[in-house]
Design a protein around this motif. Structure first.
Motif, mmCIF file in Angstrom:
data_model
loop_
_atom_site.group_PDB
_atom_site.id
_atom_site.type_symbol
_atom_site.label_atom_id
_atom_site.label_comp_id
_atom_site.label_asym_id
_atom_site.label_seq_id
_atom_site.Cartn_x
_atom_site.Cartn_y
_atom_site.Cartn_z
ATOM 1 N N LEU A 143 0.742 -1.138 0.041
ATOM 2 C CA LEU A 143 0.135 0.098 -0.001
ATOM 3 C C LEU A 143 0.857 1.326 -0.048
ATOM 4 N N VAL A 144 2.126 1.154 0.239
ATOM 5 C CA VAL A 144 2.938 2.309 0.522
ATOM 6 C C VAL A 144 2.950 3.196 -0.978
ATOM 7 N N ASP A 145 2.903 4.244 -0.875
ATOM 8 C CA ASP A 145 3.272 5.410 -2.077
ATOM 9 C C ASP A 145 3.400 6.734 -1.665
ATOM 10 N N ASP A 146 3.435 7.806 -2.355
ATOM 11 C CA ASP A 146 3.816 9.006 -1.762
ATOM 12 C C ASP A 146 2.829 9.445 -0.712
ATOM 13 N N ILE A 251 -4.247 -6.847 -1.453
ATOM 14 C CA ILE A 251 -5.236 -6.330 -0.519
ATOM 15 C C ILE A 251 -6.370 -5.498 -1.338
ATOM 16 N N ARG A 252 -7.536 -5.745 -0.948
ATOM 17 C CA ARG A 252 -8.521 -4.917 -1.615
ATOM 18 C C ARG A 252 -8.709 -3.457 -1.028
ATOM 19 N N THR A 253 -9.080 -2.742 -2.095
ATOM 20 C CA THR A 253 -9.096 -1.062 -1.769
ATOM 21 C C THR A 253 -10.434 -0.468 -2.128
ATOM 22 N N ASP A 254 -11.349 -1.608 -2.318
ATOM 23 C CA ASP A 254 -12.851 -0.896 -2.801
ATOM 24 C C ASP A 254 -13.818 -1.378 -2.086
#
Length: 932
Positions: A143-146, A251-254
């Motif tokens: 999940l890591v991003d800016d 991992i779901r994100t919705d």
């Protein structure tokens, strides 16, 4: 919410299990309800609330029941055991604590906490909100991003995209591919068989995700990982499983969320509810802190700024709970946790005032050179103790004092000329502190050594001594770290370690009070303790710091040769037996020898079982060579496992040295023992023993000197028994074994044959161990009648020796101990046992103990004087590195060898004045084997 504050997502399920494995299972309230998880989680959440004060929080837990992944793959997480009962009963309390602290709690059926966290993080990014996910779960790295970073509060470390690459070797967007390839045993995600981290990282960084890899199968053979040449076809066959693993790891994100981010506010503490929960759980300290804190139903702190961009590039300070001293009670003791500079100053003042202090350390390892210092405990009075935590690493650990500050303030106090330092097995603590640049210059007393002088046969560990001398049952190490599922002490909450560690210092102080009263009632014991044993402790400390130089290359060569011979011996055994079997299995070996081969069993069979112990095999070996082969096989296997393989694992890669631990109280007689590795047990007179010693070499520019007392125990029995014939032979400088044979057989010393000398030698040494005619028969193959006559003649020629033996047995029966040449008591267990076999064995031990104990006294005195001499020379001119029974090993500069040999001989030969001369053999070479 302040604009630059992040949304803080707490992985409650991750916290829950980490708290469970950190919490001692004995931590309960008065009703027997387990409370450790609740206490640790309260600390964790309190810490996060302080760290991200003013931010929005959402705490997420797994819902009951299975998730959609189980429908996709029924074996998903099937390897996990059911939730332990001790954790299950705390779940309801944990949820109550979360809500009472003002955190919204979210769980959604049919999915996992990770999916909820992923959806919240994604929604936050869409709204322009930065997110910190508090977790220890590696899966969430995807999940890591800016806009999303991870925070591991156990290590107080943030992980951004760069951190993900440093940790896993791949970018966050490829974490799912990484897990799909290598699988995840904790979740039972299958992955592809045979793929590890290196293979997965190479494939991803060279070719891309799992589909890119599949589309570039022809390029795999040129990649640099083991098995790349044949990997493509295997990947093609396994791709369906890899794709399944990818879906499981994603991992779901919705999700449809029950609580929108816009509806969340910073946490507001419900103080009354929390007081009610803490009261039921009996959290005295947390209750006291809570009652001193902010008013009920109000935010604890004002919003603070948070620099999201810099968070991952540095380690934040660990949050503090309270700077005030914290008192804990344990079995009547008052123990204080030192996390504040003022409390440390107060402790230093107390030490200087009392002028005596008990010291103990808590570490991550029993090997000082590898150990991290977790904390120190001290006591200046009975039933009091202080614990200074220095390196606890669990989630939510309070802020501790730095080692630099503790060293700056405490070390000058401990090294003050007016302060006496006591400890239990304090040599270990001195070594640990030395490696932390915390050099203790002097030690006054060691309670383990005191106890050994009072009763050398009893257990020397603190728990047993506390029960024996103080009638006090201590908190055990297992109780705070767990039994089967042991956790490092660094991950146990400081409050719990405070009780355990401070109690150790307190018990050491109390043991000193009790033992000193008993020990120092005897002036001889006082002299032994302060003039021999405590100075000798410092000698061993210096030797353990030096270590011994070892050639790994030589050990590798020896290991290959021994394994080759082992295989050959195995083949010979199979041929002799007419079958293959497990030679290491006593049951299978017994069946082969005594049933299949029908070798007569030399004893009465018990319970239908045959012993294949060494003494049984030796009895049949004279007539059946297979027994000799098995003995040889066992000897080789032991050499390999104990020395040629194990020693290699103990060599320091930095120094090429092995650091053994010498135990001053490890034997009843006072002789040294050693561990990790046990150098005392390297075979002394076999070719293999010499071979092992060949790996102990001199560093460049040095030589090995081996100095060995010649026949010291025989010289001691001549001195102690005052036997004129035995003394005469030593005073004349005769070969003692030829002289003995001449006396017993009534012939001149020049007429004695080699076999006769051998029989005399077996008698000389055997009788010192209480050997009878049966033992002499086994060693020399004399008949029983011949052995009896030989021993009878021996005692006729050496009547004072026989008198000594009988008087020693009588003394042991009367007092329960015998004495060494210095008057040191050597306990003789079972001497008055009603079991005749035990009593007779104790008598044999009693006969030899004064010689072994006296030999120990002599070499200790020599080593103390040698250490003083070495200290007077320029540094590293000579190092005393090893003591094995009557032998000392030194590393000496090439230019100093002649002078060293002369001085070592002089000191050793004059360590004690006997009625017969002490003689020392000195050898010089580039290895221990050739110098011995």
């Amino acid at each position: 919410m302040t604009d630059n504050l992040p949304l803080v997502l707490v992985d409650g399920s991750s916290f829950l299990y980490r708290a469970f494995y950190a919490a001692p299972k004995s931590f309960t309230n008065s009703k027997g309800i387990p409370t450790g998880v609740c206490m640790i989680l309260s600390r964790m959440l309190g810490s996060l609330s302080s760290k991200f004060a003013g931010a929005k929080f959402i705490v997420v837990f797994d819902a009951k029941g299975k998730s959609f992944r189980n429908e996709m793959y029924p074996e998903y997480k099937a390897n996990r055991p059911p939730m332990p009962d001790e954790l299950r009963v705390q779940i309801e309390y944990v949820h109550k604590i979360v809500r009472a602290m003002g955190f919204p709690l979210v769980s959604i059926e049919g999915v996992e906490a990770d999916d909820v966290l992923g959806t919240y993080a994604t929604d936050a990014s869409k709204e322009g909100v930065k997110t910190v996910i508090c977790t220890g779960d590696k899966d969430l790295a995807q999940l890591v991003d800016d806009n999303v970073i991870l925070y591991d509060s156990m290590k107080d470390v943030y992980t951004d995209a760069k951190g993900v690459v440093e940790k896993f070797g791949v970018k966050p967007e490829h974490i799912i591919d990484f897990l799909a390839l290598k699988g995840d045993s904790s979740d039972n995600i299958p992955g592809m068989a045979g793929v590890g981290d290196k293979t997965a990282v190479t494939l991803i960084n060279e070719l891309g995700g799992i589909k890119d890899i599949y589309n570039n199968l022809d390029k795999i053979a040129s990649l640099s990982f083991r098995g790349s040449k044949t990997f493509a076809e295997k990947y093609r066959e396994a791709f369906e499983t890899v794709e399944l693993s990818y879906r499981l790891a994603t991992i779901r994100t919705d999700l449809e969320l029950p609580l929108k981010i816009s509806e969340v506010t910073p946490p507001v503490l419900n103080k009354n509810d929390l007081i009610e929960i803490y009261t039921e759980l009996e959290f005295t300290k947390l209750l006291a802190d809570l009652k001193k804190d902010a008013p009920a139903d109000s935010p604890k702190t004002q919003a603070q700024s948070f620099d999201f961009a810099k968070a991952a590039s540095k380690t934040e300070d660990a949050p503090a709970f309270s700077s005030a001293p914290t008192d804990y009670k344990s079995n009547g003791g008052k123990y204080i946790l030192v996390t504040d500079e003022n409390v440390l100053d107060e402790l230093c003042h107390k030490i200087l005032s009392s002028r005596i202090v008990a010291l103990d350390t808590e570490t991550t390892s029993l090997m000082p050179q590898e150990a991290s210092l977790v904390g120190m405990s001290l006591s200046v009075a009975a039933n009091e103790g202080y614990y200074i935590p220095l390196n606890h690493t669990y989630l939510g650990v309070p802020q501790c004092l730095s080692l630099d500050m503790v060293r700056e303030k405490l070390l000058p106090v401990l090294n003050s000329t007016d302060v006496k330092i006591i400890g239990h097995n304090i040599k270990f603590d001195l070594l640990v502190l030395h490696y932390q640049n915390f050099e203790i210059e002097k030690v006054y007393a060691d309670t383990m050594i005191m106890a050994h002088l009072l009763d050398s046969a009893s257990a020397m560990n603190m728990d047993d001594l506390a029960l024996r001398y103080l009638n006090y049952r201590t908190i055990t190490y297992k109780e705070i770290t767990g039994d089967k599922k042991k956790i490092p002490i660094s991950e146990v909450p400081v409050e719990i370690v405070c009780n355990y560690a401070a109690e150790d210092a307190d018990v050491t102080f109390r043991l000193y009070q009790t033992l000193s009263e008993k020990l120092f009632a005897s002036e001889n014991n006082r002299k032994l303790f302060f003039e021999q044993e405590m100075p000798f402790l410092k000698v061993l400390y210096h030797m353990e710091l030096e270590g011994v130089y070892v050639s790994q290359k030589e050990l590798e060569a020896q290991n290959r040769n021994l394994k080759t011979e082992l295989v050959e011996i195995q083949k010979q055994i199979y041929v002799s037996a007419g079958q293959e079997f497990n030679i290491a299995s006593p049951k299978q070996l017994g069946k082969v020898l005594f049933e299949d081969l029908k070798i007569p069993y030399p004893k009465k069979v018990k319970d239908g079982k045959y012993s294949t112990a060494e003494d049984i095999l030796e009895q049949i070996a004279f007539n059946y060579d297979i027994a000799n082969l098995v003995l040889r096989y066992r000897g080789l296997a032991k050499l390999i496992s104990t020395y040629t393989e194990k020693l290699q694992t103990l060599i320091s890669p930095k120094t090429s040295r092995i650091y053994t631990s010498f135990n001053q109280t490890g034997t009843v007689t006072g002789r040294l023992s050693s561990s990790d590795p046990n150098l005392q047990n390297i075979p002394a007179r076999t070719e293999e023993g010499k071979m092992i010693r060949k790996a102990f070499i001199a560093p460049e520019g040095y030589k090995i000197i081996a100095a060995d007392y010649s026949q010291i125990e025989l010289r001691l029995i001549a001195h102690i028994s005052e036997d004129p014939n035995l003394r005469k032979a030593f005073l004349a400088g005769q070969d003692i074994h030829r002289a003995t044979a001449a006396e017993v057989l009534g012939k001149s010393i020049d007429e004695v044959t080699s076999q006769e000398r051998s029989h005399a030698k077996a008698t000389n040494f055997g009788l010192m161990y209480g050997m009878g005619a049966f033992g002499l028969t086994r060693q020399t193959h004399m008949s029983m009648a011949e052995a009896k006559v030989y021993i009878q003649r021996y005692f006729e020629r050496y009547p004072s020796v026989q008198k000594y033996m009988e008087e020693t047995k009588a003394y042991a029966h009367e007092h329960g101990y015998v004495t060494s040449i210095n008057g040191r008591h050597i306990s003789v267990a079972n001497i008055n046992s009603s079991n005749t076999m035990l009593s007779k064995a104790a008598e044999r031990a009693a006969i030899n103990a004064p010689m072994q104990g006296s030999a120990a006294d002599v070499i200790k005195t020599a080593m103390i004087r040698l250490d003083e001499w070495i200290a007077s020379l320029p540094k590293n001119t000579i190092r005393m590195t090893v003591q094995v029974h009557d032998e000392l090993i030194f590393e000496v500069k090439d230019t100093f060898v002649d002078e060293a040999c002369a001085k070592i001989s002089e000191i050793m030969e004059n360590a004690y004045k006997l009625s017969v001369p002490l003689t020392v053999g000195v050898g010089v070479s580039s290895s221990w084997a050739d110098a011995h």
